[in-house]
Design an enzyme around this catalytic site. Structure first.
Site, PDB file in Angstrom:
ATOM      1  N   GLY A   1      16.089  -4.342  -3.074  1.00 27.72           N
ATOM      2  CA  GLY A   1      17.567  -5.234  -3.156  1.00 27.72           C
ATOM      3  C   GLY A   1      17.119  -6.648  -2.980  1.00 27.72           C
ATOM      4  N   GLY A   2      18.368  -7.297  -2.975  1.00 27.62           N
ATOM      5  CA  GLY A   2      18.340  -8.857  -2.701  1.00 27.62           C
ATOM      6  C   GLY A   2      18.092  -9.245  -1.491  1.00 27.62           C
TER       7      GLY A   2
ATOM      8  N   GLY B   1      16.533  -6.669   0.962  1.00 22.29           N
ATOM      9  CA  GLY B   1      15.671  -5.611   1.514  1.00 22.29           C
ATOM     10  C   GLY B   1      15.277  -4.602   0.544  1.00 22.29           C
ATOM     11  CB  CYS B   2      13.017  -1.695   0.826  1.00 16.08           C
ATOM     12  SG  CYS B   2      11.708  -2.703   0.402  1.00 16.08           S
TER      13      CYS B   2
ATOM     14  CE  LYS C   1      21.945  -3.295  -0.708  1.00 17.48           C
ATOM     15  NZ  LYS C   1      23.077  -3.874  -1.815  1.00 17.48           N
TER      16      LYS C   1
ATOM     17  CG  ASP D   1      25.603  -9.019  -8.683  1.00 15.08           C
ATOM     18  OD1 ASP D   1      25.143  -9.643  -9.836  1.00 15.08           O
ATOM     19  OD2 ASP D   1      24.681  -8.758  -7.911  1.00 15.08           O
TER      20      ASP D   1
END
Length: 455
Positions: free
Chosen positions: A172-173, A175-176, A191, A286
């Site tokens: 992700g933006g 982190g994982c 997340k 988004d």
């Protein structure tokens, strides 16, 4: 407190007192006073209460007994005392009854308020995040719609095998995203938020997903705060993101034409809920293929609400954010953000489903090309359209349906927001293209290929 338990003994005591007074009155000399002569045998004896002066002052006639004047006075005094005692006792009893009645009413009202407050607290607790300590509590929380659990960090560690790399589902933006196994029956996605300025997006997504409940919007199971790191725990989506399906190792081979139309309808339903049924309306801000998640049956759900805002916000109130190639031009240039901004992003998504290309592709080291600028000239000629669709779905659909979807996509990506349709209109135009078996209204004679097994 039992009021009757106190009043009955007092009433009995008062009755006993009155009985004693009346009994004492009955034992005294008769209160009837007669002026007629009494027989000699009943002549009263001289009373010691009479003084010689009183006898001297009273006229005495031969053969006439003394008139019991003192006796009459005693009977009148006794009557007055009894009357006074009755009045005092009645007043006292009335005051006691009034006092305990008021006290009982006060206690009753207070008890009702306490019960109402306790009931309200129970209702509030059902909607507030509640801490859990084990997997079985988590299973129960996951089964309740709208419940969000506060999870312990140690529980997430154990479920992700200490966040091992082989449990990473995606990046992700901030982190994982990890696969977490809480039990044999419950898988989830965790997340991880790391880095600077993560608090705003984390709190924004937590706030929205706690309030929003829809079949085409990802469900939030819980969250965790651990030092400066934040975690959100979602329901598991076995087929990952639409981006990984279209542009990953399989290159969209699992997505038939009908499945792609089903995904488009699912996304439109999720957006319609945000735009038409939330108050105030919500703009996702988004929308892109990486934020469209697919479950084991390829049901699509919107995710990543970290940038979501209410409709109508200007750029002076919020930072410009989004993904290149998916951001509406009026938002990018003027900072105007409305529900039509999401419609533009949905049009980009439709083009991605039709053509199989990424929203932005690198043409050269210093040049990029968006799918919109590439596709718009191609869509002006219907004869060229079947040749530019994704090779995976080429020649698998009715050309009329292809032209209709292409027309909807072109309308959605218009530069002028007022030319774009509402997402409700988009949804109604796409539902007839999806078979009944997949949630649409299309009746097909040939068997519809359903979702393939997840990889």
């Amino acid at each position: 407190m039992n009021v009757l338990g106190l009043l009955l003994p007092m009433w009995a005591l008062l009755n006993a007192s009155l009985f004693f007074l009346l009994d004492a009155r009955g034992e005294s000399t008769p209160s009837t006073i007669s002026a007629s002569p009494l027989p000699k045998k009943h002549k009263p004896k001289p009373m010691f209460l009479f003084s010689s002066n009183m006898q001297a002052q009273s006229p005495v006639y031969p053969g006439m007994p003394l008139v019991p004047v003192v006796e009459e006075v005693h009977h009148q005094d006794l009557n007055k005392k009894i009357l006074i005692a009755l009045v005092v006792a009645s007043t006292l009893l009335g005051g006691i009854v009034l006092f305990f009645s008021c006290f009982w009413i006060y206690r009753l009202k207070k008890s009702r308020k306490c019960r109402a407050k306790s009931k309200g607290d129970d209702v509030a607790k059902r909607h507030l995040p509640s801490p859990i300590g084990d997997k079985f509590n988590l299973l129960r929380m996951a089964g309740k719609k709208g419940s969000v659990a506060v999870m312990e960090y140690q529980l997430l560690q154990a479920a992700t095998n200490n966040f091992r790399e082989d449990n990473v589902l995606g990046q992700g933006g901030h982190g994982c995203v990890y696969k977490a196994r809480f039990s044999e029956k419950l898988l989830a996605a965790v997340k991880r938020f790391e880095g600077e300025d993560i608090g705003r997006e984390f709190e924004n997504e937590l706030n929205w997903l706690t309030k929003i409940q829809h079949q085409n919007i990802i469900s939030l199971l819980g969250y965790c705060l651990h030092g400066q790191t934040r975690f959100l725990v979602y329901e598991m989506m076995q087929n990952g993101s639409l981006e990984s399906q279209l542009h990953g190792p399989t290159h969209g081979s699992a997505l038939t034409w009908h499945l792609r139309m089903k995904i488009a309808v699912d996304v439109a339903r999720g957006l319609e809920y945000l735009h038409e049924h939330c108050n105030p309306p919500v703009v996702h801000r988004d929308l892109k293929s990486s934020n469209i998640l697919l479950d084991s049956s390829f049901n699509a759900k919107l995710s990543d609400f970290g940038l979501a805002v209410t409709s109508g916000i200007q750029s002076k109130n919020i930072e410009l954010s989004g993904t290149l190639g998916c951001v509406a031009p009026e938002y990018l240039l003027d900072g105007k953000l409305t529900d039509k901004s999401d419609v533009y992003a949905f049009g980009v998504l439709l083009l991605e489903l039709l053509i199989g290309r990424k929203p932005v592709e690198q043409m050269s080291p210093d040049q990029c090309q968006s799918i919109v600028s590439w596709a718009m000239p191609q869509f002006t000629d219907r004869s060229k359209l079947p040749n530019i669709v994704d090779p995976v779905i080429k020649d698998t659909m009715d050309l009329k349906h292809l032209y209709q979807v292409a027309a909807v996509a072109v309308l959605c990506v218009q530069q002028e927001p007022s030319y774009r349709p509402l997402i409700t209109d988009v949804l109604h135009s796409l539902i007839p293209l999806v078979p009944l078996e997949l949630g649409g209204s299309l009746r097909v004679t040939e068997p519809v290929p359903l979702a393939l097994p997840s990889h």
